[in-house]
Design an enzyme around this catalytic site. Structure first.
Site, PDB file in Angstrom:
ATOM      1  N   VAL A  11       6.067 -18.509  75.459  1.00  0.00           N
ATOM      2  CA  VAL A  11       6.945 -19.318  74.554  1.00  0.00           C
ATOM      3  C   VAL A  11       7.682 -18.170  73.823  1.00  0.00           C
ATOM      4  CG1 VAL A  11       6.963 -20.723  72.755  1.00  0.00           C
ATOM      5  CG2 VAL A  11       6.013 -21.456  74.877  1.00  0.00           C
ATOM      6  N   THR A 121       1.751 -25.879  70.713  1.00  0.00           N
ATOM      7  CA  THR A 121       1.484 -27.239  70.843  1.00  0.00           C
ATOM      8  C   THR A 121       0.119 -27.482  70.005  1.00  0.00           C
ATOM      9  OG1 THR A 121       2.484 -27.331  73.034  1.00  0.00           O
ATOM     10  CG2 THR A 121       1.100 -29.005  72.451  1.00  0.00           C
ATOM     11  N   PHE A 152       9.350 -27.209  74.415  1.00  0.00           N
ATOM     12  CA  PHE A 152       9.453 -28.199  75.737  1.00  0.00           C
ATOM     13  C   PHE A 152       9.944 -27.282  76.827  1.00  0.00           C
ATOM     14  CE2 PHE A 152      10.498 -30.863  71.961  1.00  0.00           C
ATOM     15  CZ  PHE A 152       9.263 -31.988  72.329  1.00  0.00           C
ATOM     16  N   ALA A 252       4.729 -36.109  95.347  1.00  0.00           N
ATOM     17  CA  ALA A 252       3.305 -36.020  95.436  1.00  0.00           C
ATOM     18  C   ALA A 252       2.931 -34.831  95.816  1.00  0.00           C
ATOM     19  CB  ALA A 252       3.004 -37.143  96.530  1.00  0.00           C
ATOM     20  N   CYS A 260      -0.451 -25.869  80.459  1.00  0.00           N
ATOM     21  CA  CYS A 260       0.078 -27.146  79.465  1.00  0.00           C
ATOM     22  C   CYS A 260      -0.606 -28.453  79.714  1.00  0.00           C
ATOM     23  CB  CYS A 260       1.479 -27.119  79.403  1.00  0.00           C
ATOM     24  SG  CYS A 260       2.264 -25.721  78.528  1.00  0.00           S
ATOM     25  N   LYS A 320       3.012 -23.286  89.574  1.00  0.00           N
ATOM     26  CA  LYS A 320       4.159 -23.776  90.211  1.00  0.00           C
ATOM     27  C   LYS A 320       5.254 -22.630  90.544  1.00  0.00           C
ATOM     28  CE  LYS A 320       6.651 -24.689  85.954  1.00  0.00           C
ATOM     29  NZ  LYS A 320       7.346 -25.350  85.111  1.00  0.00           N
ATOM     30  N   ARG A 327      -2.548 -19.439  85.158  1.00  0.00           N
ATOM     31  CA  ARG A 327      -3.680 -20.271  84.301  1.00  0.00           C
ATOM     32  C   ARG A 327      -3.701 -21.685  84.861  1.00  0.00           C
ATOM     33  NH1 ARG A 327      -1.000 -19.118  78.374  1.00  0.00           N
ATOM     34  NH2 ARG A 327       0.896 -19.508  79.637  1.00  0.00           N
TER      35      ARG A 327
END
Ligand code: NAD
Length: 429
Positions: A11, A121, A152, A252, A260, A320, A327
């Protein structure tokens, strides 16, 4: 404007760099000397599309600099952003010690009015604690304002998200810091919403928990699809065309992970518990996510039977696509669980291999995605990298000892895979 960001991670570095890109003068602070040294020498400690080029350009232009000294950052800025970790404790609540440490460091360095902006956050009401801490530890007794400005961005799309945010949330106690914050964000064409601090802090946890809920919802629908012969992608497409629902976050998979969603979800459950509300809905979201991984593993075991000494190729290690972040990656968890069953792994990821070396032992790291399956009994897709869609399926099928592919991200068309001669198992189809 003169800005400082404390915490130069996913971030902090992206925020600082994008602020510099639009013309602000930014000092990024981190207490990890190796990280700061790498950045000062023109290197970059994380992978994010476009980030390296932007860091270089803004450093060369003199708008972006790096230091380990919080005091240096605080002295030379009007606004200080906090972007340090807020990791989970064993009971699911948030470890706020990083925030508290930084609040004290800022307080100790303040000699004039500052705006202190929390981007990490944090649980609702943390702003009050930060303000109290700064007041207590600021010997100079100068005025300051604390602001909540949750972030975000999505890893993998962080620069794009920072430059074109859906909205900018500014939580304040008084109107005094609002104009300055609006000015910081004026080059970014996005709606700004100004709220009280508690609401701003809640917006972040409520948003992430809702997104996690959406994923678990479609994963639960995937179970029904498998039981009835329906196709979850068709169902998601049909649902997603309804504006009130939207298609995004309806894919899915073997479950969500990352730094997060899992932590923010358990934090939000804990926050609710502390104010006397049992957030059972979100507990169910966690349960579905855990079951989804178990179900995917069962699919592998049901097909291969005994995993001991079976050679399995795993494509994808990052949590992803488009990131090197591992993490709480479902892919890494899957690897560990396959190893626990005795499987021998060959793995490949376009960007996350270096980071994965520290947590994956006794695996072979393949040179490229098309070589990963050589001599393996089956191949598993665990991360939705776009480039995996371009896998040389013919070569993979020939190099596997059995043409079995488990697709935890639904990247391929089941009918086409069958035509190509694969035993193909995906999620909810
Ligand atoms: P990160 O671990 O990548 O970066 C945090 C950095 O802070 C590290 O480089 C660490 O060395 C540094 N740090 C820790 N203590 C410090 C101190 N006392 N002084 C100076 N530096 C210090 O974490 P991140 O992913 O950037 O997340 C930061 C916060 O932002 C978290 O609260 C997270 O929940 C939130 N957030 C993360 C994302 C994301 O996608 N990663 C998105 C939105 C919000």
């Amino acid at each position: 404007m003169k800005l400082t960001i404390i915490g130069t991670g996913y971030v902090g570095l992206v925020t600082g760099t994008c602020f510099a890109e639009v013309g602000h003068r930014v000092i990024c602070v981190d207490n990890d000397p190796d990280k700061v040294k790498t950045l000062q020498q023109g290197g970059i400690p994380i992978y994010e599309p476009r980030l390296e080029e932007l860091v270089r350009r803004n450093t060369e232009a003199g708008r972006l600099s790096f230091t380990t000294s919080t005091a240096e950052g605080v002295e030379n800025s009007d606004i200080v952003f906090i972007a340090v970790p807020t990791p989970p404790l064993a009971d699911g609540s948030v470890d706020l010690s990083f925030i508290e440490r930084v609040a004290r460091d800022i307080a100790g360095a303040m000699t004039a009015y500052k705006i202190v902006v929390d981007k990490s956050t944090v649980p609702v009401r943390t702003g009050d604690q930060v303000a109290e801490t700064i007041k207590r530890y600021c010997k100079a007794q100068v005025e300051f304002d604390v602001v909540s400005n949750p972030e975000f961005l999505r890893e993998g799309f962080a620069v794009e998200d920072l430059m074109n945010p859906d909205r900018i949330v500014i939580g304040v106690r008084s109107q005094r810091p609002v104009a300055a914050l609006r000015e910081v964000y004026s080059p970014f064409k996005a709606p700004v919403i100004v709220t009280d601090i508690n609401s701003a802090e809640l917006i972040k946890h409520a948003s992430n928990s809702f997104l996690a809920l959406k994923i678990s919802y479609i994963n639960a629908i995937a179970v029904l699809c498998e039981a009835t012969g329906a196709n979850v992608q068709e169902v998601a497409n049909g649902m997603g065309m309804d504006d009130r629902i939207g298609r995004r976050f309806l894919d899915a998979s073997l479950g969500f992970g990352g730094s997060c969603f899992p932590k923010d979800l358990s934090a939000f459950i804990k926050i609710a518990e502390q104010v006397g509300y049992d957030f059972g809905l979100l507990k169910e979201v966690q349960k579905v996510n855990t079951q989804q991984m178990n179900r995917f593993l069962k699919k592998i075991v049901d097909t291969l039977w005994v995993l001991k000494d079976k050679k399995i190729a795993v494509l994808g290690l990052a949590f992803k696509q488009n990131t090197d972040d591992i993490r709480m990656s479902p892919a890494i968890e899957l690897c560990h669980r396959l190893q626990k069953e005795g499987a021998i792994l060959t793995v490949y990821d376009p960007k996350a291999m270096d980071k994965a070396r520290s947590v994956l032992k006794d695996v072979r790291f393949a040179e490229d995605m098309n070589a990963v399956a050589e001599g393996c009994d089956a191949i598993v897709i665990a991360t939705e990298w776009d480039e995996f869609k371009k896998l040389d399926l013919d070569r993979v099928r020939k190099t596997l000892t059995h043409p079995i592919l488990f697709d935890g991200r639904n990247l391929f068309d089941p009918a086409e895979m069958e035509r190509l001669g694969f035993i193909y198992k995906s999620v909810g189809r």
